[in-house]
Design an enzyme around this catalytic site. Structure first.
Site, mmCIF file in Angstrom:
data_model
loop_
_atom_site.group_PDB
_atom_site.id
_atom_site.type_symbol
_atom_site.label_atom_id
_atom_site.label_comp_id
_atom_site.label_asym_id
_atom_site.label_seq_id
_atom_site.Cartn_x
_atom_site.Cartn_y
_atom_site.Cartn_z
ATOM 1 N N SER A 32 59.830 -36.991 53.108
ATOM 2 C CA SER A 32 59.769 -35.532 52.982
ATOM 3 C C SER A 32 58.350 -34.993 53.091
ATOM 4 O O SER A 32 58.128 -33.939 53.702
ATOM 5 C CB SER A 32 60.391 -35.094 51.656
ATOM 6 N N HIS B 123 56.006 -32.596 48.484
ATOM 7 C CA HIS B 123 56.406 -31.582 49.460
ATOM 8 C C HIS B 123 55.285 -30.581 49.716
ATOM 9 O O HIS B 123 54.936 -30.280 50.864
ATOM 10 C CB HIS B 123 57.647 -30.836 48.964
#
Length: 255
Positions: free
Chosen positions: A128, A179
């Protein structure tokens, strides 16, 4: 559209070999971890474990990019799907080497931030951070290189990015810092890696040939030259990202 995949499998593999390799590695390694001999050991040796990184196992700043949660198939499917949909355009625009470099570097930046700001016992896996790094590159194109991203695709990128950021904060068991710092890493690296980039809608690869897409010959490359406005927007976006990162850090420190 940059993000509509209508190629056959063989055409996709031919046009986007780096994306194909990365997606294939995600799937193969995950299947190995679940079903093949030494899979559990492979997972243990690759997981991003902050305590073990602090003892000198620095390869764990890279290897989590290629591992996914063994508790949820959705984790693998979501990241691989995102890679297949959003990464091919960047492989074309940046070139294979630059694309791979920015993908891995953004993922490493995300993992370094996780190591420095999370607790010593924190562990994590997933691509991610690297994928958010790709969104960071797209965000930079929207802000400062509008010659590389048309209005329709810009709106789609911003919509997906906004949804992804919101989901980062509301979904359970998400590496929020990974993230956010992946996004910031891609945004910071983008000016270097997009220096000689070419628009996706103008240049594509077909059996070692480059050709113009006649559907986009009406595009006006001079629309991006309002530098003063772009600089203001960039500062605002950087401030917003910095606030989000600060919120993520505050959230983790107070858990």
């Amino acid at each position: 559209m940059m993000f509509i995949r209508n190629e056959s499998f063989s055409t996709f593999v031919h046009r986007y070999p780096v994306v194909t390799t990365l997606a294939g590695l995600n799937i193969i390694i995950h299947l190995w971890v679940l079903f093949l001999p030494y899979g559990a050991e492979l997972y243990r040796q690759g997981v991003g474990a902050n305590f073990l990184i602090s003892t000198g196992e620095y390869w764990r700043l890279l290897t989590p990019i290629f591992l996914h949660s063994t508790q949820s198939l959705f984790h693998l499917l979501f990241n691989t799907f995102s890679l297949v949909i959003f990464a091919p355009a960047l492989e074309i625009m940046l070139g294979r080497f630059k694309f791979l470099a920015v993908y891995l570097l953004a993922g490493v930046v995300a993992n370094i931030a996780t190591f420095l700001l999370e607790t010593p016992m924190y562990t994590h896996v997933g691509a991610s951070g690297a994928i958010f790094g790709l969104f960071g590159v797209y965000l930079y194109m929207f802000l400062a290189r509008k010659d590389l991203l048309d209005t329709q695709n810009s709106q789609l990128v911003l919509t997906i990015l906004a949804i992804s950021v919101v989901m980062t904060f509301v979904s359970p068991q998400i590496n929020i810092l990974g993230h956010l710092f992946g996004l910031a890493g891609g945004l910071i690296l983008a000016p270097l890696f997009t220096r000689n980039a070419k628009p996706f809608y103008a240049v594509r690869h077909t059996s070692r040939k480059t050709y113009l897409d006649e559907d986009d010959i009406s595009f006006k490359p001079n629309r991006w030259k309002n530098r003063a406005r772009n600089q203001k927007v960039i500062r605002i976006v950087l401030i917003v990202i910095a606030v989000l990162i600060a919120i993520g850090i505050y959230t983790r420190l107070n858990m």
